[in-house]
Design an enzyme around this catalytic site. Sequence first.
Site, short mmCIF file in Angstrom:
data_model
loop_
_atom_site.label_atom_id
_atom_site.label_comp_id
_atom_site.label_asym_id
_atom_site.label_seq_id
_atom_site.Cartn_x
_atom_site.Cartn_y
_atom_site.Cartn_z
N GLY A 51 0.83 -1.19 0.00
CA GLY A 51 0.00 0.00 0.00
C GLY A 51 0.87 1.24 0.00
O GLY A 51 2.07 1.18 0.28
N CYS A 52 0.26 2.38 -0.29
CA CYS A 52 1.05 3.62 -0.36
C CYS A 52 1.61 4.01 1.00
O CYS A 52 2.81 4.33 1.11
CB CYS A 52 0.20 4.74 -0.96
SG CYS A 52 -1.44 4.95 -0.21
N TYR A 53 0.79 3.99 2.03
CA TYR A 53 1.29 4.32 3.37
C TYR A 53 2.39 3.34 3.81
O TYR A 53 3.46 3.77 4.28
CB TYR A 53 0.17 4.33 4.40
CG TYR A 53 -0.74 5.52 4.37
CD1 TYR A 53 -0.23 6.82 4.44
CD2 TYR A 53 -2.13 5.37 4.29
CE1 TYR A 53 -1.07 7.92 4.42
CE2 TYR A 53 -2.98 6.47 4.27
CZ TYR A 53 -2.45 7.74 4.34
OH TYR A 53 -3.29 8.83 4.32
N GLU A 99 2.33 11.88 -0.58
CA GLU A 99 2.20 11.25 0.73
C GLU A 99 3.41 11.60 1.59
O GLU A 99 4.55 11.56 1.13
CB GLU A 99 2.12 9.74 0.56
CG GLU A 99 1.52 9.04 1.75
CD GLU A 99 0.83 7.77 1.32
OE1 GLU A 99 -0.38 7.81 1.02
OE2 GLU A 99 1.52 6.74 1.25
#
Length: 349
Positions: free
Chosen positions: A152-154, A245
Amino acid sequence: MASKPPIRAAVLGASGYTGADLIRLAARHPNIAITALIAKGHAGQALAQVFPHLVSLDLPDLVTSDEVDWNKIDVAFCGLPHGTAHTEIRKLPERVKVIDMSADFRLRDSGTYSEWYGGAHSAPELLKGAIYGLTEHYRDEIKTARLVACPGCYPTAVLLALLPLLKTKLIAGEDLIIDAKSGVSGAGRTLKQNILFSEAGEGLSPYGIGNHRHVPEIEQELSLAAGATVTVNFTPHLAPMSRGELCTSYVRLAGKADAAALRKALNEAYAASPFVRVVEEGVIPATQHVRGSNYCHIGVFADRLPGRAIVVSAIDNLVKGSAGQALQNFNLMHGLDETTALEQLPLFP
């Protein structure tokens, strides 16, 4: 010497943000021929009807998965929603390599998946063989994989910053606090009230407090690195920007470690990683410094609180946090230079 034939690729979920960015990057890859674009809700439409910014590309129209001749596909990039990907991927011929950008194969335990994603996993036999696709930490496994589950991005931003520090035992596995912020594209392209312009613009709001679905993924990988169970306090926030992010991790130092030791360990860990940059002391990572690129910037700062440090990481959630990392993994899986088609520099301002 005759050149090798192109690798025939299908994109599932081609009408989503991650699908669009994957197409944008892969269209200029010298070894890829995009031969199928799958988007059930937009089947029959030209790509330019869904994404006018891709009008210059000569690509096939969008179709359903059933319309694809999978005998003519070598690799499938999957950008389908969580809970949908595993039901579609299990239908694909075994000879087709899969690079999944959903959460459906990231968690190594099917029970944990069911707990956090609200349903049984329909392809546990594939889950066991899936390789976690954090490129910089699983290169060797990715090279021989059939199914790669992109993080995932996080988790990408957090793990790139913290894994080397836990592996070298420079930080404690307890009392980890992660403050994360993401652009609204991280919520996908489906209409939701909280990502309407008038709802998300000119404001900043937390969400998923205490129970965000990326928590078990982060804890899974941190625990493997530490050799012991690691739990984190993770709170994401929705920022009024399209992409980007930023993760700020507050860590407790172990032994006699200090910020300089953390920076040294990160530099050593990523010395051979072309897309991870440990910024110079005093330089603050920012989303606008990686926007549109496959880079991750990491900065380390001494905390005013004794025995603590602050680690900041920045990525573009749609590139390094999704489509770019998928393409980086594709390159490894096919024996190519991992930077191929990912050399573009960040967009600024």
